[in-house]
Scaffold this motif. Structure first.
Motif, PDB file in Angstrom:
ATOM      1  N   MET A  54      31.312  52.264  36.821  1.00 58.79           N
ATOM      2  CA  MET A  54      32.384  51.594  36.073  1.00 58.79           C
ATOM      3  C   MET A  54      33.451  51.101  37.051  1.00 58.79           C
ATOM      4  SD  MET A  54      34.696  53.133  32.967  1.00 58.79           S
ATOM      5  CE  MET A  54      35.947  52.111  32.199  1.00 58.79           C
ATOM      6  N   THR A  55      33.737  49.807  36.970  1.00 58.44           N
ATOM      7  CA  THR A  55      34.721  49.245  37.901  1.00 58.44           C
ATOM      8  C   THR A  55      36.135  49.540  37.444  1.00 58.44           C
ATOM      9  OG1 THR A  55      34.680  47.147  36.708  1.00 58.44           O
ATOM     10  CG2 THR A  55      33.161  47.384  38.560  1.00 58.44           C
ATOM     11  N   SER A  56      37.040  49.687  38.422  1.00 61.81           N
ATOM     12  CA  SER A  56      38.443  49.954  38.120  1.00 61.81           C
ATOM     13  C   SER A  56      39.096  48.687  37.594  1.00 61.81           C
ATOM     14  CB  SER A  56      39.170  50.436  39.374  1.00 61.81           C
ATOM     15  OG  SER A  56      38.575  51.605  39.875  1.00 61.81           O
ATOM     16  N   PRO A  57      40.066  48.808  36.704  1.00 63.87           N
ATOM     17  CA  PRO A  57      40.770  47.614  36.203  1.00 63.87           C
ATOM     18  C   PRO A  57      41.579  46.961  37.323  1.00 63.87           C
ATOM     19  CG  PRO A  57      41.900  49.613  35.499  1.00 63.87           C
ATOM     20  CD  PRO A  57      40.601  50.042  36.113  1.00 63.87           C
ATOM     21  N   LEU A  58      41.706  45.658  37.238  1.00 67.78           N
ATOM     22  CA  LEU A  58      42.513  44.955  38.241  1.00 67.78           C
ATOM     23  C   LEU A  58      43.968  45.391  38.121  1.00 67.78           C
ATOM     24  CD1 LEU A  58      41.074  41.327  37.937  1.00 67.78           C
ATOM     25  CD2 LEU A  58      40.442  43.126  39.560  1.00 67.78           C
ATOM     26  N   LYS A  59      44.647  45.493  39.250  1.00 72.07           N
ATOM     27  CA  LYS A  59      46.059  45.910  39.199  1.00 72.07           C
ATOM     28  C   LYS A  59      47.020  44.738  39.324  1.00 72.07           C
ATOM     29  CE  LYS A  59      46.793  46.950  44.104  1.00 72.07           C
ATOM     30  NZ  LYS A  59      46.937  48.025  45.100  1.00 72.07           N
ATOM     31  N   TYR A  60      46.504  43.555  39.740  1.00 78.53           N
ATOM     32  CA  TYR A  60      47.375  42.388  39.832  1.00 78.53           C
ATOM     33  C   TYR A  60      46.556  41.123  39.636  1.00 78.53           C
ATOM     34  CZ  TYR A  60      45.567  41.287  44.516  1.00 78.53           C
ATOM     35  OH  TYR A  60      44.751  40.950  45.562  1.00 78.53           O
ATOM     36  N   LYS A  61      47.266  40.037  39.393  1.00 72.24           N
ATOM     37  CA  LYS A  61      46.626  38.724  39.310  1.00 72.24           C
ATOM     38  C   LYS A  61      47.508  37.710  40.021  1.00 72.24           C
ATOM     39  CE  LYS A  61      48.697  37.450  34.844  1.00 72.24           C
ATOM     40  NZ  LYS A  61      48.423  37.015  33.448  1.00 72.24           N
ATOM     41  N   LEU A  62      46.947  36.568  40.334  1.00 69.78           N
ATOM     42  CA  LEU A  62      47.692  35.485  40.969  1.00 69.78           C
ATOM     43  C   LEU A  62      48.306  34.613  39.874  1.00 69.78           C
ATOM     44  CD1 LEU A  62      45.111  34.444  43.729  1.00 69.78           C
ATOM     45  CD2 LEU A  62      46.807  36.283  43.771  1.00 69.78           C
ATOM     46  N   VAL A  63      49.579  34.274  40.044  1.00 66.71           N
ATOM     47  CA  VAL A  63      50.268  33.508  39.004  1.00 66.71           C
ATOM     48  C   VAL A  63      51.072  32.368  39.617  1.00 66.71           C
ATOM     49  CG1 VAL A  63      50.431  35.474  37.419  1.00 66.71           C
ATOM     50  CG2 VAL A  63      52.280  35.063  39.062  1.00 66.71           C
ATOM     51  N   GLY A  64      51.458  31.444  38.762  1.00 69.80           N
ATOM     52  CA  GLY A  64      52.381  30.387  39.158  1.00 69.80           C
ATOM     53  C   GLY A  64      51.792  29.328  40.068  1.00 69.80           C
ATOM     54  N   LYS A  65      52.656  28.432  40.493  1.00 70.73           N
ATOM     55  CA  LYS A  65      52.263  27.332  41.354  1.00 70.73           C
ATOM     56  C   LYS A  65      52.199  27.805  42.799  1.00 70.73           C
ATOM     57  CE  LYS A  65      53.602  22.571  42.499  1.00 70.73           C
ATOM     58  NZ  LYS A  65      54.618  21.498  42.275  1.00 70.73           N
ATOM     59  N   PRO A  66      51.134  27.449  43.521  1.00 74.41           N
ATOM     60  CA  PRO A  66      51.003  27.901  44.920  1.00 74.41           C
ATOM     61  C   PRO A  66      52.140  27.357  45.793  1.00 74.41           C
ATOM     62  CG  PRO A  66      48.932  27.018  44.099  1.00 74.41           C
ATOM     63  CD  PRO A  66      49.979  26.649  43.104  1.00 74.41           C
TER      64      PRO A  66
END
Length: 347
Positions: free
Chosen positions: A1-13
């Motif tokens: 079972m994979t661990s849940p992601l703790k962050y994501k990439l957001v907004g304009k680069p």
């Protein structure tokens, strides 16, 4: 079972040209998907900037915050924290509980690990290794230099294959080549180079150590300000200082080289010993090879050891002894006055 992601990439680069990478890079801001109590991060908090998911591990509590940036092939793992305006790039790795903050830069193939803290305007690059509980502030560490254990180093420069470890407080130091420093104590305004070795409980102030010099044991070496002029103790060649050295002026040490059949260096210096009455006494100490002792003990030693074997060498030392005593007569008297004053203040 994979661990849940703790962050994501957001907004304009954020697109910028990176001279170190030789290309334009697009940095993405991160947003926490879970709480990270270790760094006070709550789900939904906006963090710092990364080029991609490969820069910041999804496991552990590692985090990038503020205006900090991580890009290139650099990796932040475990519970490490990059914050303020720090930058980590190239193939550098920040791991363990390490923190990089301020406007510090970590790049090349440098490794920051343990609970080390890099801050201020520090540059850590090459294959430099900072670990343990080391604290590095406003200091450049390059090449294969190593800083570890409980060293605190400020306003300094360390490069080549120099090693600094132990429980040292170091300020305004220039440590290069194969210099090796370990133990405990305080080093301020020093330069160490060549194969110089410093160990034990040492206090060095305004000292230049080079070549194959050895400083080991309970040592005090200080430069001195006299008549508005700053003087530095210069330890060079194969000078040796061991146990009880107490040098506060360049005239408080003397090297004679080459001497004897082994073409060795005889180092004489002012030192401190404890008498039978428990009081500290100023003496002339001598070091040659593995031997160290007072000047009188040394003469007894060479007479006993070299009798019948090295008569010519023994004769040289017997001729040198009174000259060495005469050279250090004033220095010993001055040091004894200092020791007596310190003893009076402590009572």
């Amino acid at each position: 079972m994979t661990s849940p992601l703790k962050y994501k990439l957001v907004g304009k680069p954020r697109v910028k040209f990176s001279p170190s990478e030789g290309r334009e890079i697009a940095l993405h801001q991160i947003q926490a998907l879970i709480d990270l109590p270790k760094h006070g991060v709550k789900a939904g908090d906006i963090g710092g900037w990364v080029e991609g998911p490969h820069n910041l591990n999804q496991e552990g509590a590692c985090w990038v915050e503020g205006e900090a940036e991580v890009y290139g092939e650099a990796r932040v793992t475990d519970d490490a924290l990059i914050r303020c305006q720090a930058r980590v790039y190239g193939s550098a790795v920040v791991a363990g509980d390490a923190t990089v903050e301020g406007v510090a830069k970590v790049y090349g193939k440098a490794l920051i690990s343990g609970s080390a803290r890099v801050s201020g305007n520090s540059d850590i690059c090459g294959h430099a290794d900072v670990s343990g509980s080391a604290v590095v502030h406003d200091t450049d560490i390059e090449d294969h230099a190593v800083i570890k254990d409980n060293v605190k180093i400020v306003d300094s420069y360390v490069r080549d294959r120099a090693v600094v470890r132990g429980d040292m407080m170091i300020r305004n130091a220039y440590i290069i080549e194969h210099a090796h420093i370990e133990g405990s104590g305080t080093l301020e305004k020093i330069a160490a180079s060549g194969h110089a070795c410093i160990s034990g409980n040492v206090t060095l102030h305004k000292v230049i150590i080079s070549d194959h010099s050895l400083i080991m044991g309970d040592i005090v070496l200080r430069g001195k300000q006299e008549d508005g002029m700053n003087t530095s103790c210069r330890v060079r060649g194969r000078m040796i200082f061991r146990d009880g050295a107490y040098v506060t002026h360049p005239e408080h040490m003397l090297a004679i080289s080459p001497i004897g059949r082994d073409l060795d260096t005889l180092t004489a210096y002012t030192g401190v010993t404890t008498g039978e009455d428990g009081k500290q006494q100023a003496v002339i100490r001598v070091a040659r090879g593995l031997y160290t002792g007072t000047i009188d003990e040394f003469i007894d030693h060479v007479i006993e050891k070299d009798a019948g074997e090295r008569k010519e060498e023994t004769f040289i030392y017997l001729q040198l002894a009174p000259l060495i005593k005469s050279h250090f007569a004033r220095a010993v008297k001055e040091l004894q006055a200092v020791l007596d004053a310190q003893a009076s203040e402590s009572h």
